[in-house]
Motif scaffolding. Structure first.
Motif, PDB file in Angstrom:
ATOM      1  N   VAL A   1      65.546  29.549  -8.521  1.00 37.50           N
ATOM      2  CA  VAL A   1      65.882  28.358  -7.748  1.00 37.50           C
ATOM      3  C   VAL A   1      65.361  28.495  -6.317  1.00 37.50           C
ATOM      4  O   VAL A   1      65.545  29.530  -5.667  1.00 37.50           O
ATOM      5  CB  VAL A   1      67.412  28.128  -7.717  1.00 37.50           C
ATOM      6  CG1 VAL A   1      67.761  26.927  -6.843  1.00 37.50           C
ATOM      7  CG2 VAL A   1      67.953  27.932  -9.122  1.00 37.50           C
ATOM      8  N   LEU A   2      64.707  27.422  -5.847  1.00 41.05           N
ATOM      9  CA  LEU A   2      64.274  27.323  -4.455  1.00 41.05           C
ATOM     10  C   LEU A   2      65.359  26.606  -3.648  1.00 41.05           C
ATOM     11  O   LEU A   2      65.910  25.600  -4.105  1.00 41.05           O
ATOM     12  CB  LEU A   2      62.973  26.511  -4.372  1.00 41.05           C
ATOM     13  CG  LEU A   2      61.736  27.211  -4.922  1.00 41.05           C
ATOM     14  CD1 LEU A   2      60.691  26.188  -5.350  1.00 41.05           C
ATOM     15  CD2 LEU A   2      61.160  28.162  -3.871  1.00 41.05           C
ATOM     16  N   VAL A   3      65.629  27.131  -2.449  1.00 40.52           N
ATOM     17  CA  VAL A   3      66.656  26.563  -1.584  1.00 40.52           C
ATOM     18  C   VAL A   3      65.989  26.033  -0.313  1.00 40.52           C
ATOM     19  O   VAL A   3      65.180  26.735   0.314  1.00 40.52           O
ATOM     20  CB  VAL A   3      67.708  27.628  -1.196  1.00 40.52           C
ATOM     21  CG1 VAL A   3      68.797  27.024  -0.330  1.00 40.52           C
ATOM     22  CG2 VAL A   3      68.296  28.267  -2.449  1.00 40.52           C
ATOM     23  N   LEU A   4      66.335  24.808   0.050  1.00 38.92           N
ATOM     24  CA  LEU A   4      65.761  24.203   1.260  1.00 38.92           C
ATOM     25  C   LEU A   4      66.131  25.034   2.490  1.00 38.92           C
ATOM     26  O   LEU A   4      67.295  25.390   2.689  1.00 38.92           O
ATOM     27  CB  LEU A   4      66.304  22.776   1.414  1.00 38.92           C
ATOM     28  CG  LEU A   4      65.822  21.991   2.634  1.00 38.92           C
ATOM     29  CD1 LEU A   4      64.313  21.769   2.594  1.00 38.92           C
ATOM     30  CD2 LEU A   4      66.561  20.641   2.719  1.00 38.92           C
TER      31      LEU A   4
ATOM     32  N   GLY B   1      59.251  20.064 -10.165  1.00 39.05           N
ATOM     33  CA  GLY B   1      58.632  19.608  -8.921  1.00 39.05           C
ATOM     34  C   GLY B   1      57.291  20.254  -8.623  1.00 39.05           C
ATOM     35  O   GLY B   1      56.866  21.201  -9.301  1.00 39.05           O
ATOM     36  N   ILE B   2      56.629  19.717  -7.611  1.00 42.67           N
ATOM     37  CA  ILE B   2      55.424  20.350  -7.088  1.00 42.67           C
ATOM     38  C   ILE B   2      55.832  21.694  -6.487  1.00 42.67           C
ATOM     39  O   ILE B   2      55.103  22.687  -6.570  1.00 42.67           O
ATOM     40  CB  ILE B   2      54.772  19.471  -5.985  1.00 42.67           C
ATOM     41  CG1 ILE B   2      54.648  18.001  -6.418  1.00 42.67           C
ATOM     42  CG2 ILE B   2      53.422  20.037  -5.570  1.00 42.67           C
ATOM     43  CD1 ILE B   2      53.737  17.741  -7.543  1.00 42.67           C
ATOM     44  N   CYS B   3      57.021  21.697  -5.884  1.00 39.56           N
ATOM     45  CA  CYS B   3      57.535  22.924  -5.274  1.00 39.56           C
ATOM     46  C   CYS B   3      57.681  24.033  -6.296  1.00 39.56           C
ATOM     47  O   CYS B   3      57.277  25.177  -6.057  1.00 39.56           O
ATOM     48  CB  CYS B   3      58.875  22.648  -4.589  1.00 39.56           C
ATOM     49  SG  CYS B   3      58.698  21.720  -3.057  1.00 39.56           S
ATOM     50  N   GLY B   4      58.267  23.712  -7.457  1.00 38.22           N
ATOM     51  CA  GLY B   4      58.395  24.718  -8.507  1.00 38.22           C
ATOM     52  C   GLY B   4      57.035  25.155  -9.033  1.00 38.22           C
ATOM     53  O   GLY B   4      56.817  26.344  -9.294  1.00 38.22           O
ATOM     54  N   ALA B   5      56.110  24.210  -9.165  1.00 32.87           N
ATOM     55  CA  ALA B   5      54.783  24.519  -9.718  1.00 32.87           C
ATOM     56  C   ALA B   5      54.054  25.556  -8.873  1.00 32.87           C
ATOM     57  O   ALA B   5      53.378  26.440  -9.405  1.00 32.87           O
ATOM     58  CB  ALA B   5      53.954  23.243  -9.826  1.00 32.87           C
TER      59      ALA B   5
END
Ligand code: SME
Length: 143
Positions: free
Chosen positions: A40-43, A61-65
């Motif tokens: 998991v990415l956290v802001l 998301g693009i963020c996960g990619a």
């Protein structure tokens, strides 16, 4: 020496500076992998409109990619990319650049633009250099 505060300060300073100097960078922020759940990415610190995407699974998301692929992702037209998670209806293009420390991805820099195809080779070079600096900072301050 404790460092989480130092990193957050550097990140806050950087998102403001980058966004103010580069007018086509309409949203500039960090997402960092959650040390307790590395899927998991956290802001983190950001400059721009508030977003509902405070936690993004690396599968989304693009963020996960960018994390899953381990490389910079540039999307010229977010409306044409099924992976895109919308933050603002004004966003037209996006670049996400992973940050690596001690050989592992620890997070990323995410930039949105209100312009189509706002990000080119020069933006990639600039932001990958920024990512190297953040990665080195994290390495030095986590020893
Ligand atoms: N658009 C991103 C989500 C984060 S917002 O841009 C701030 C994505 O598709 O992962």
């Amino acid at each position: 020496a404790a460092s989480a505060d130092d990193l957050a300060s550097l990140q806050r300073f950087s998102v403001d500076l980058i966004a103010e100097r580069l007018p086509h960078y309409n949203w500039v922020g960090f997402y960092m992998l959650d040390p307790d759940d590395e899927n998991v990415l956290v802001l983190g610190p950001f400059h721009g409109a508030a977003t509902e995407h405070v936690r993004i699974p690396v599968s989304e998301g693009i963020c996960g990619a960018a994390v899953a692929q381990g490389e910079t992702v540039i999307v010229d037209d977010v409306s044409a990319d099924p992976r895109y998670l919308a933050c603002s209806i004004e966003t037209k293009s996006e670049i996400v650049v992973p940050i690596t420390a001690a050989g592992k991805i620890v997070g990323e820099i995410d930039i949105d633009s209100h312009d189509l195809s706002a990000f080119g080779a020069g933006d990639r070079v600039f932001l990958e250099e920024c990512a190297l600096i953040f990665g080195e900072f994290i390495e030095e301050h986590s020893r």
